[in-house]
Design a protein around this motif. Structure first.
Motif, short mmCIF file in Angstrom:
data_model
loop_
_atom_site.label_atom_id
_atom_site.label_comp_id
_atom_site.label_asym_id
_atom_site.label_seq_id
_atom_site.Cartn_x
_atom_site.Cartn_y
_atom_site.Cartn_z
N LEU A 1 93.81 93.15 79.68
CA LEU A 1 94.01 92.86 78.27
C LEU A 1 94.56 94.09 77.56
CD1 LEU A 1 90.64 91.02 77.58
CD2 LEU A 1 92.90 89.94 77.70
N THR A 2 95.56 93.89 76.73
CA THR A 2 96.08 94.98 75.91
C THR A 2 95.21 95.14 74.66
OG1 THR A 2 97.53 93.54 74.62
CG2 THR A 2 98.43 94.46 76.68
N SER B 1 96.25 94.81 71.68
CA SER B 1 96.61 93.70 70.80
C SER B 1 95.85 92.44 71.16
CB SER B 1 98.12 93.45 70.89
OG SER B 1 98.49 92.35 70.11
N SER B 2 95.69 92.18 72.45
CA SER B 2 94.95 90.99 72.90
C SER B 2 93.48 91.09 72.49
CB SER B 2 95.07 90.83 74.41
OG SER B 2 96.41 90.64 74.80
N LYS C 1 93.16 90.36 68.80
CA LYS C 1 93.26 88.94 68.48
C LYS C 1 91.97 88.21 68.82
CE LYS C 1 98.26 88.81 69.15
NZ LYS C 1 99.37 88.38 70.05
N ILE C 2 91.40 88.54 69.97
CA ILE C 2 90.12 87.93 70.36
C ILE C 2 89.05 88.23 69.32
CG2 ILE C 2 88.23 88.04 72.05
CD1 ILE C 2 90.40 88.55 74.19
N TYR D 1 90.25 95.95 79.41
CA TYR D 1 91.30 96.62 78.64
C TYR D 1 92.13 97.51 79.56
CZ TYR D 1 93.30 100.02 75.34
OH TYR D 1 94.14 100.85 74.64
N GLY E 1 100.09 97.04 73.46
CA GLY E 1 100.57 95.69 73.23
C GLY E 1 101.34 95.62 71.92
#
Length: 243
Positions: free
Chosen positions: A8-9, A11-12, A15-16, A206, A211
C-alpha cells in the motif's frame, strides 16, 4: 510476514483512513446526535435498539482510522521538505475545522471542552520537531521532557484522543526505523480501543511510496465532510422523519 505483497502506498493508506473516518463520523453525528435523540425512534424499542447497534458497529469500524493518520503523520514528518510549513498547514486547518467539528460531533457551534483531531496531530508534529532538534544536540533528557509536555498539553487542551493520541504518535516516531516495533508498540498503545489495533494491518503493508499526492483533498475533506454530516443531521433527517 512480507511487506512486498500486497503493498500500500501512503495515498492508499490515506484513502482507507478517510473512508473509515467518514463511517465513524456518520455514527457520531447522524446517529448519536441525530437519530438516537429523536422521540419517534426512542419510543419504538425495537427500532431504537437496531439503530443503537448500528451506531456501535459504525463506531467500532471508525476506531481504525486515527492510528493510520498518526502513522502517516510520522511518515510525513520524515519525508517533508519543509516541516515548518507542514506544521503551519496543520495549525490553519485545526482552526478551520473547529466549528465544523463542534457542530457535527459536539452538537453546538462552539465547544471549548473538546478540540478537533488536527490539534492532536499538530502537537504530535511539534513534539517530533523538538525531539529531532534535541537529538542533534545530544540531549536525551530534553527529548523525554518534550514528549511528556506534549502529552500534558494535549490533555490540558482536551484535543481529540488527548494524551493517548500524542503518545501513539511519539511511539511511532521512536520506532520509526523498525516497522515491526512500530506495529507492535502502536497496537499495544491503542489496545484500549477494541478495534483500533486492526489499523496496523494496513500499516504493515505500507511500501514506503507516497503514491498520488492529493494532500489538499485530505485537509479539506475533514471540515467539509463534518459540515455535510451536520447538515444531514440538522436539515435532512427532520424532513425524512416527518414523511
Amino acid at each position: 510476514m512480507s511487506r512486498q505483497s500486497p503493498s500500500l502506498t501512503g495515498s492508499s493508506l490515506k484513502k482507507i483512513a478517510m473512508i473509515i473516518m467518514l463511517i465513524d463520523h456518520i455514527g457520531a453525528c447522524v446517529f448519536e446526535r441525530g437519530l438516537l435523540l429523536v422521540d419517534e425512534m426512542r419510543n419504538d424499542a425495537a427500532l431504537f435498539e437496531m439503530l443503537r447497534n448500528t451506531d456501535r458497529i459504525l463506531r467500532l469500524i471508525g476506531r481504525v482510522s486515527f492510528p493510520i493518520f498518526c502513522f502517516l503523520l510520522v511518515e510525513g514528518f520524515l519525508h517533508t521538505h519543509d516541516r515548518k510549513k507542514y506544521a503551519l498547514r496543520l495549525f490553519l486547518f485545526a482552526l478551520v475545522s473547529e466549528i465544523p467539528f463542534d457542530l457535527a460531533i459536539m452538537g453546538r457551534l462552539f465547544d471549548p471542552v473538546h478540540q478537533n483531531v488536527f490539534f492532536t496531530l499538530l502537537i504530535g508534529l511539534l513534539a517530533m520537531m523538538l525531539c529531532d532538534y534535541f537529538r542533534m544536540q545530544a540531549q536525551p533528557v530534553a527529548q523525554v521532557l518534550v514528549l511528556i509536555l506534549a502529552m500534558v498539553l494535549a490533555w490540558a487542551l482536551h484535543t481529540d484522543y488527548g494524551y493517548r493520541g500524542v503518545l501513539l504518535i511519539e511511539l511511532l516516531y521512536i520506532f520509526r526505523y523498525d516497522r515491526m516495533k512500530q506495529v507492535v508498540a502502536g497496537a499495544v498503545a491503542f489496545s484500549w480501543e477494541t478495534t483500533a489495533p486492526l489499523a496496523f494491518i494496513p500499516v504493515w503493508f505500507y511500501n514506503g511510496k507516497r503514491g498520488k499526492s492529493g494532500k489538499w483533498f485530505f485537509y479539506w475533506f475533514y471540515p467539509v465532510h463534518l459540515l455535510i454530516l451536520w447538515g444531514v443531521k440538522t436539515f435532512l433527517l427532520p424532513i425524512l422523519i416527518s414523511v
